[in-house]
Design a protein around this motif. Structure first.
Motif, PDB file in Angstrom:
ATOM      1  N   ALA A  12       0.705  -1.117   0.068  1.00  0.00           N
ATOM      2  CA  ALA A  12       0.008  -0.049   0.006  1.00  0.00           C
ATOM      3  C   ALA A  12       0.873   1.199  -0.062  1.00  0.00           C
ATOM      4  O   ALA A  12       2.020   1.264   0.801  1.00  0.00           O
ATOM      5  CB  ALA A  12      -1.067   0.047   1.403  1.00  0.00           C
ATOM      6  N   ASN A  15      -2.909   6.165   2.453  1.00  0.00           N
ATOM      7  CA  ASN A  15      -3.942   5.570   3.168  1.00  0.00           C
ATOM      8  C   ASN A  15      -5.077   5.170   2.496  1.00  0.00           C
ATOM      9  O   ASN A  15      -5.757   4.387   3.112  1.00  0.00           O
ATOM     10  CB  ASN A  15      -4.413   7.108   4.036  1.00  0.00           C
ATOM     11  CG  ASN A  15      -3.425   7.282   5.095  1.00  0.00           C
ATOM     12  OD1 ASN A  15      -2.669   6.572   5.417  1.00  0.00           O
ATOM     13  ND2 ASN A  15      -3.485   8.666   5.597  1.00  0.00           N
ATOM     14  N   SER A  17      -4.674   3.573  -0.163  1.00  0.00           N
ATOM     15  CA  SER A  17      -4.374   2.535  -0.918  1.00  0.00           C
ATOM     16  C   SER A  17      -4.584   1.026  -0.464  1.00  0.00           C
ATOM     17  O   SER A  17      -4.803   1.023   0.725  1.00  0.00           O
ATOM     18  CB  SER A  17      -2.885   2.506  -1.277  1.00  0.00           C
ATOM     19  OG  SER A  17      -2.434   3.718  -2.080  1.00  0.00           O
ATOM     20  N   ALA A  18      -4.753   0.137  -1.515  1.00  0.00           N
ATOM     21  CA  ALA A  18      -4.844  -1.271  -1.222  1.00  0.00           C
ATOM     22  C   ALA A  18      -3.912  -2.295  -1.810  1.00  0.00           C
ATOM     23  O   ALA A  18      -3.755  -2.025  -2.985  1.00  0.00           O
ATOM     24  CB  ALA A  18      -6.229  -1.550  -1.233  1.00  0.00           C
ATOM     25  N   ALA A  19      -3.437  -3.197  -1.297  1.00  0.00           N
ATOM     26  CA  ALA A  19      -2.664  -4.117  -1.849  1.00  0.00           C
ATOM     27  C   ALA A  19      -3.407  -5.230  -2.462  1.00  0.00           C
ATOM     28  O   ALA A  19      -4.394  -5.718  -1.773  1.00  0.00           O
ATOM     29  CB  ALA A  19      -1.488  -4.929  -0.809  1.00  0.00           C
ATOM     30  N   GLN A  77      -0.765  -7.547   8.793  1.00  0.00           N
ATOM     31  CA  GLN A  77      -0.431  -7.178   7.766  1.00  0.00           C
ATOM     32  C   GLN A  77      -1.584  -5.922   6.956  1.00  0.00           C
ATOM     33  O   GLN A  77      -1.252  -4.990   6.475  1.00  0.00           O
ATOM     34  CB  GLN A  77       0.174  -7.714   6.577  1.00  0.00           C
ATOM     35  CG  GLN A  77       1.513  -8.509   7.020  1.00  0.00           C
ATOM     36  CD  GLN A  77       2.335  -9.260   5.984  1.00  0.00           C
ATOM     37  OE1 GLN A  77       1.592  -9.377   4.690  1.00  0.00           O
ATOM     38  NE2 GLN A  77       3.338 -10.034   6.221  1.00  0.00           N
ATOM     39  N   LEU A  78      -2.764  -6.393   7.175  1.00  0.00           N
ATOM     40  CA  LEU A  78      -3.703  -5.846   6.148  1.00  0.00           C
ATOM     41  C   LEU A  78      -4.574  -5.125   6.869  1.00  0.00           C
ATOM     42  O   LEU A  78      -5.697  -4.330   6.411  1.00  0.00           O
ATOM     43  CB  LEU A  78      -4.423  -6.914   5.238  1.00  0.00           C
ATOM     44  CG  LEU A  78      -3.515  -7.691   4.153  1.00  0.00           C
ATOM     45  CD1 LEU A  78      -4.378  -8.720   3.652  1.00  0.00           C
ATOM     46  CD2 LEU A  78      -2.836  -6.706   3.280  1.00  0.00           C
ATOM     47  N   SER A  81      -4.990  -1.500   5.904  1.00  0.00           N
ATOM     48  CA  SER A  81      -5.256  -1.241   4.475  1.00  0.00           C
ATOM     49  C   SER A  81      -6.582  -0.948   4.133  1.00  0.00           C
ATOM     50  O   SER A  81      -7.300  -1.229   4.732  1.00  0.00           O
ATOM     51  CB  SER A  81      -4.821  -2.647   3.707  1.00  0.00           C
ATOM     52  OG  SER A  81      -4.946  -2.479   2.237  1.00  0.00           O
ATOM     53  N   LEU A  83      -7.944  -2.139   1.691  1.00  0.00           N
ATOM     54  CA  LEU A  83      -8.441  -3.530   1.018  1.00  0.00           C
ATOM     55  C   LEU A  83      -9.812  -4.071   1.289  1.00  0.00           C
ATOM     56  O   LEU A  83     -10.166  -3.873   2.434  1.00  0.00           O
ATOM     57  CB  LEU A  83      -7.430  -4.670   1.462  1.00  0.00           C
ATOM     58  CG  LEU A  83      -7.883  -5.951   0.735  1.00  0.00           C
ATOM     59  CD1 LEU A  83      -7.646  -5.968  -0.723  1.00  0.00           C
ATOM     60  CD2 LEU A  83      -6.742  -7.118   1.256  1.00  0.00           C
ATOM     61  N   GLY A 200      -5.476  -4.765  -6.093  1.00  0.00           N
ATOM     62  CA  GLY A 200      -5.163  -3.477  -5.456  1.00  0.00           C
ATOM     63  C   GLY A 200      -5.123  -2.143  -6.061  1.00  0.00           C
ATOM     64  O   GLY A 200      -5.277  -2.242  -7.258  1.00  0.00           O
ATOM     65  N   HIS A 202      -3.702   1.916  -6.085  1.00  0.00           N
ATOM     66  CA  HIS A 202      -2.658   3.083  -5.547  1.00  0.00           C
ATOM     67  C   HIS A 202      -2.878   4.297  -6.479  1.00  0.00           C
ATOM     68  O   HIS A 202      -3.144   4.286  -7.377  1.00  0.00           O
ATOM     69  CB  HIS A 202      -1.199   2.570  -5.359  1.00  0.00           C
ATOM     70  CG  HIS A 202      -0.832   2.143  -6.723  1.00  0.00           C
ATOM     71  ND1 HIS A 202      -1.043   0.953  -7.396  1.00  0.00           N
ATOM     72  CD2 HIS A 202       0.023   2.701  -7.841  1.00  0.00           C
ATOM     73  CE1 HIS A 202      -0.074   0.907  -8.444  1.00  0.00           C
ATOM     74  NE2 HIS A 202       0.239   1.976  -8.605  1.00  0.00           N
TER      75      HIS A 202
END
Length: 321
Positions: A12, A15, A17-19, A77-78, A81, A83, A200, A202
């Motif tokens: 990411a 703020n 953004s998502a993977a 980790q997420l 995110s 996500l 994802g 960005h």
């Protein structure tokens, strides 16, 4: 590598953004008699569909277990995110479906949860918690039902960040669909499956797009970089020098589980809008329509997973809310 001005797991960047999360095709135990005659893979922003044609060269039928691994979900980790899962309220969070010779199959879903190397499936189930930590609404509802002492125990164990109902869930879920499949002797068997990718997104600036690492990751050529700059110039965020990019992941190399090479492999990518830009690392990609591009290979041995980059100023097209 060619990009016709036309991704996989990336960190990411901001703020909002998502993977993306890796997913791909079917997996089975390697068998010397089961070959993959053809694979037709279609990748879009909201749907990935794959049609396989298998052939059993043995004189007798063979029964093997076929699996479709779901992307692992790591809450630690997420949790911060942006996500969002395609189907956030269910264990089948990508809406996976499968057909064999046109007939729907109901596979078994095996779902487990871990904290580091320790399995915590039974502990979470005992407290009514979903095994997927990104089912945030279900996690919060389950935590609200627990006594404060239990919440403190979960916090001490490292499963939640705080002893509160709205705490981040820190465990990791791993899941797969699987079923037993009989391959008839001496004839082809058609297996089709589809799911929604966990893509994802960005914010993208021209300076980032121009870096060697970014260009290499998505095989973004000079025409593609010029296209990114044109999109930024027309973007609602042009004063900030930004546009929006989405990565759609697909693991191709799981096809190495089949015996031998893939007889015929066809990849179709649909960027969703003529105004969007798409870039991917494959030589000899052909444009076949206003939004579609095709790459074909014979006797194919998958050597690299796909990273599909789609850039657009249209948030609705990219599925960003």
């Amino acid at each position: 590598m060619t990009a016709l001005a036309l991704s996989l797991c990336a960190p990411a960047r901001a703020n909002d953004s998502a993977a993306a999360l890796d997913a791909g095709g079917l997996v089975l135990v390697r068998d010397p008699d089961i070959t993959l005659a053809s694979e037709d893979l279609r990748i879009g922003l909201d749907r990935i569909a794959v049609d396989y044609v298998f052939r059993n060269g043995a004189a007798a039928p063979k029964t093997l277990r076929i699996a479709f691994p779901l992307p692992a979900i790591d809450g630690a980790q997420l949790s911060m995110s942006a996500l969002s899962l395609p189907f956030k309220d269910r264990a089948n969070f990508v809406g996976f479906t499968v057909r064999v010779d046109g007939v729907p199959v109901t596979p078994h879903l095996e779902e487990r949860a871990y904290l580091g190397k320790s399995e915590v499936t039974g502990l979470l189930a005992r407290h009514g918690l979903p095994l997927n930590p990104l089912r945030r609404r279900d996690v919060e509802a389950a935590l609200k039902r627990l006594a404060p002492a239990v919440l403190r125990e979960l916090e001490t164990a490292g499963l939640i960040a705080e002893a509160k109902a709205d705490s981040e869930a820190l465990w990791r879920s791993e899941a797969k669909f699987h079923w037993e499949q009989t391959f008839p002797a001496g004839r082809e068997l058609r297996v089709s499956h589809a799911y929604a990718p966990v893509k994802g997104n960005h914010l993208l600036a021209a300076d980032e797009a121009a870096t060697p690492a970014y260009r290499a990751r998505y095989c973004l050529d000079d025409a593609g970089l010029a296209g990114v700059r044109r999109l930024i110039a027309a973007s609602p965020m042009k004063e900030q020098g930004l546009t929006r990019a989405v990565e759609v992941p697909y693991i191709v190399t799981t096809a190495r589980n089949w015996a031998g090479r893939i007889g015929r492999f066809t990849l179709t990518v649909d960027k969703g809008s003529p105004n969007a830009l798409v870039s991917l690392c494959r030589q000899g990609v052909r444009k076949t329509g206003p939004t579609t591009f095709v790459w074909e290979a014979k006797d194919y041995v998958p050597d690299a997973d796909l990273r599909i980059l789609i850039v657009s100023n249209d948030d609705a097209l990219l599925g960003i809310r």
